[in-house]
Design a protein around this motif. Sequence first.
Motif, PDB file in Angstrom:
ATOM      1  N   UNK A 631      -7.304 -18.776  58.171  1.00  0.00           N
ATOM      2  CA  UNK A 631      -6.975 -18.703  56.581  1.00  0.00           C
ATOM      3  C   UNK A 631      -6.452 -17.127  56.355  1.00  0.00           C
ATOM      4  N   UNK A 632      -6.931 -16.296  57.042  1.00  0.00           N
ATOM      5  CA  UNK A 632      -6.589 -14.779  56.937  1.00  0.00           C
ATOM      6  C   UNK A 632      -5.189 -14.576  57.348  1.00  0.00           C
ATOM      7  N   UNK A 633      -5.051 -15.080  58.568  1.00  0.00           N
ATOM      8  CA  UNK A 633      -3.853 -14.872  59.124  1.00  0.00           C
ATOM      9  C   UNK A 633      -2.581 -15.588  58.358  1.00  0.00           C
ATOM     10  N   UNK A 634      -2.811 -16.776  57.687  1.00  0.00           N
ATOM     11  CA  UNK A 634      -1.830 -17.367  56.815  1.00  0.00           C
ATOM     12  C   UNK A 634      -1.430 -16.437  55.629  1.00  0.00           C
ATOM     13  N   UNK A 635      -2.748 -16.108  55.073  1.00  0.00           N
ATOM     14  CA  UNK A 635      -2.526 -15.122  53.833  1.00  0.00           C
ATOM     15  C   UNK A 635      -1.789 -14.011  54.141  1.00  0.00           C
ATOM     16  N   UNK A 636      -2.213 -13.330  55.232  1.00  0.00           N
ATOM     17  CA  UNK A 636      -1.560 -12.125  55.489  1.00  0.00           C
ATOM     18  C   UNK A 636       0.117 -12.169  55.826  1.00  0.00           C
ATOM     19  N   UNK A 637       0.329 -13.270  56.363  1.00  0.00           N
ATOM     20  CA  UNK A 637       1.748 -13.740  56.614  1.00  0.00           C
ATOM     21  C   UNK A 637       2.620 -13.974  55.368  1.00  0.00           C
ATOM     22  N   UNK A 638       1.660 -14.767  54.581  1.00  0.00           N
ATOM     23  CA  UNK A 638       2.492 -14.798  53.347  1.00  0.00           C
ATOM     24  C   UNK A 638       2.667 -13.383  52.598  1.00  0.00           C
ATOM     25  N   UNK A 639       1.692 -12.818  52.572  1.00  0.00           N
ATOM     26  CA  UNK A 639       1.895 -11.409  51.485  1.00  0.00           C
ATOM     27  C   UNK A 639       3.005 -10.628  52.283  1.00  0.00           C
ATOM     28  N   UNK A 640       3.008 -10.462  53.601  1.00  0.00           N
ATOM     29  CA  UNK A 640       4.037  -9.841  54.179  1.00  0.00           C
ATOM     30  C   UNK A 640       5.514 -10.286  53.867  1.00  0.00           C
ATOM     31  N   UNK A 641       5.581 -11.750  54.202  1.00  0.00           N
ATOM     32  CA  UNK A 641       6.782 -12.276  53.726  1.00  0.00           C
ATOM     33  C   UNK A 641       7.275 -11.986  52.205  1.00  0.00           C
ATOM     34  N   UNK A 644       8.379  -8.356  52.059  1.00  0.00           N
ATOM     35  CA  UNK A 644       9.787  -8.248  52.855  1.00  0.00           C
ATOM     36  C   UNK A 644      10.883  -8.843  51.913  1.00  0.00           C
ATOM     37  N   UNK A 645      10.571  -9.884  51.134  1.00  0.00           N
ATOM     38  CA  UNK A 645      11.504 -10.481  50.213  1.00  0.00           C
ATOM     39  C   UNK A 645      12.040  -9.187  49.127  1.00  0.00           C
ATOM     40  N   UNK A 646      10.997  -8.807  48.597  1.00  0.00           N
ATOM     41  CA  UNK A 646      11.409  -7.617  47.545  1.00  0.00           C
ATOM     42  C   UNK A 646      12.165  -6.584  48.316  1.00  0.00           C
ATOM     43  N   UNK A 647      11.909  -6.293  49.429  1.00  0.00           N
ATOM     44  CA  UNK A 647      12.609  -5.125  50.109  1.00  0.00           C
ATOM     45  C   UNK A 647      14.009  -5.538  50.000  1.00  0.00           C
ATOM     46  N   UNK A 648      14.215  -6.485  50.460  1.00  0.00           N
ATOM     47  CA  UNK A 648      15.514  -7.212  50.860  1.00  0.00           C
ATOM     48  C   UNK A 648      16.332  -7.231  49.622  1.00  0.00           C
ATOM     49  N   UNK A 649      15.583  -7.628  48.396  1.00  0.00           N
ATOM     50  CA  UNK A 649      16.181  -7.887  47.240  1.00  0.00           C
ATOM     51  C   UNK A 649      16.802  -6.587  46.374  1.00  0.00           C
ATOM     52  N   UNK A 650      15.891  -5.511  46.640  1.00  0.00           N
ATOM     53  CA  UNK A 650      16.233  -4.355  46.027  1.00  0.00           C
ATOM     54  C   UNK A 650      16.534  -3.105  47.318  1.00  0.00           C
ATOM     55  N   UNK A 651      17.705  -2.968  47.664  1.00  0.00           N
ATOM     56  CA  UNK A 651      18.172  -1.904  48.714  1.00  0.00           C
ATOM     57  C   UNK A 651      17.715  -0.658  48.383  1.00  0.00           C
ATOM     58  N   UNK A 652      16.995   0.312  49.410  1.00  0.00           N
ATOM     59  CA  UNK A 652      16.783   1.528  49.105  1.00  0.00           C
ATOM     60  C   UNK A 652      17.890   2.474  48.921  1.00  0.00           C
ATOM     61  N   UNK A 653      17.717   3.705  48.254  1.00  0.00           N
ATOM     62  CA  UNK A 653      18.580   4.533  48.112  1.00  0.00           C
ATOM     63  C   UNK A 653      19.166   4.808  46.708  1.00  0.00           C
TER      64      UNK A 653
END
Length: 692
Positions: A631-641, A644-653
Amino acid sequence: MESLAIRHRPKGFERVAGQGHAVEFLSQLIIEGQICRNILLYGAIGSGKTTLARIYAKALTCEQQPFPGGSPCLDCKSCRDIGAGEATNFHELDAPSYENFVQLKSKIDSLALGASKGWRRVIFIDEAQSLARYPQSFDYLLKKVEEPNEGISYCFATTAFEKISPALRSRLHCLEIRPLILPDCIKYLERIAEAENIKTSPDALALIAALGDGQPRNMLHVLEVVSRNADVTVDRVRQIYNFGYTEILTRYFIALGQGDFRRQTEIFFQWNEDAREKVRLIQVLMLSLYYKELCGLSLTIDPVIASMAPSDRAQIITAFRERLKEANLKSFWEGLIQAWPVITSDLSEESLFILITDFQRRVSAASEIVEHVPPEGPFFSPTEAAWRPPVDKMTTRQQRRGGRSEVGKDPRYLTYDQVKDLFNAASFLTQEYGCQFNIRVTVRSRLFGCDTKSEVSKLLSGFAHAFTDRLNKWIGHSHWLCVQEFEDGAVCSRIIAVGPQPDSREFKMMQKWFSNWRKNERTAGQEEQAITADLTSTQKSARKMKSHWDSVRWLCAGMNPAEPIYKRLVLPKSRQAGDLGSKRRRHSASESLTPSGMADAMQHEMEPLSAFDDEAWDHLYNGWELQEFHDRQKEKGQRQADIHAISRKYPRGDQEQDEKRKREYGELLKSWPDRYRRPRSWYAWHPPDEVD
């Protein structure tokens, strides 16, 4: 005409649904320079392992890289050849189709030798779990992976991760291809339906997701079946796949509500289904009714159960309310849920029957209990007396706890806090890494001729460093706990560790290393006693974590027997740990199990549970950590995803984009449930502040 699964098979990383962790890892290898790595993809049938392997192979050999997102271009000769099955740089080997390992070995050798210098080649071995039939196969592949020919990348796919040897797994980048979560399933199916001009509804797609177990290929097969010459509706899906068990569940739960024990038993035993599946469906419906009907939450535990007719669900609730009259049905339901034990895979069918009989007895006796239990505390009005077990049989946290009192610190023993640290680290090990301690080691300084404190410290720290290096080499990681004690008037180190499997080459290497480490410094005639090691785990004991916790108790046997929880921990016969002096550290751990190492693994608010800290003593040794790991691995994967989705949505700089990203990060952080309320496949205990 090609099937939906073939027509919509992803051709680039960006089209792979719900596997953010795997896609990010593989695409980054390509973006950083088409880097060759040896990969193990594991997951259920139809999850997309082969598809990901093909995309990685195409991208790795693509002649037009760099390409957006690391995906293959699909237009160069290499990409076209792989797509047409004519490639010389990508080879799919179906392991079960080979009559013997000699044939498969010959094929792999010829492909490895035939690789051109400066050119990449991917050797993809599918259904790799079948190699377990040949004991020598994993040793052969281990050597291939450790010393690959230039430009060769080995990729394995399996539906049975545990059948791949630990030694080989430790040399591969292991990526779990998980079932899609329900929202991702619906988005994925909506995209396919739109492309195919199929009319659907979200509820119908949720049912299809359940039938396909969240696996893309399986879901598309179901969608193809139900969409033939008709719109896809809930009624259409139910008509074709005949969810007959929902009608049985309705009758069963109405009998529960009415307190008709005889009728409950008849329905349960006439139900033509595996006992474990029947128990699972009963638990799922209990949770579904609790969240939706009693808590008013729109939460889908299981799409098929959620699709039950509202009138059927209302009949069930009415049956309970009519019998329990003025009782607080929500609290009654919570009592039932809390009473369920963890259902483990090793329970026999007879044991399951005993559990279900006890469950039915509890429910049927509820009206008698309600009559005798007065309202409790300020939380209930006189007309809201909740069902609870009889007071003399209650198992509240106050009764379970050891009632710890202050015990003066005795330097001859392990303290309460030291034992707590060791238990928590041992529990964290399985929650985070899925490992269990399987080896006990004792290193005796007196048999190495150590006379001074400095010599003892140098010896024991030297062993710890050397053992850590060896474990990393043998199995790819190092997890251990250590306690220093006095034995026969001299200091010794007692260590429990995660070591190689007993039938492996690495295990034999470890035994030899224990015998030879600083052998010339050992006392003559007592060389074998200087370091003793015992294997503690068997396949059966590992399923219940019995040997794991036996090892922890062995390590903690030097606890002060005056501590109130000493008996509750069921420690072995007490032994004095001895006074080491104020400057010597009593216990230590591998980097992964130190406070800082554990903190590194708790990123994204993923704090572990602790039965010890919460004084949930009835859960201490029941092996819940094995289920929590998945259960922990699934939740960690979802939170990381999600991050990552927010990082792609708002480029840095860009300052405005940075502010938006930080704000969305904050909102995401607030939305994450705490350690007690994360999604789970098992029932965790309540937080202490909700029980006391």
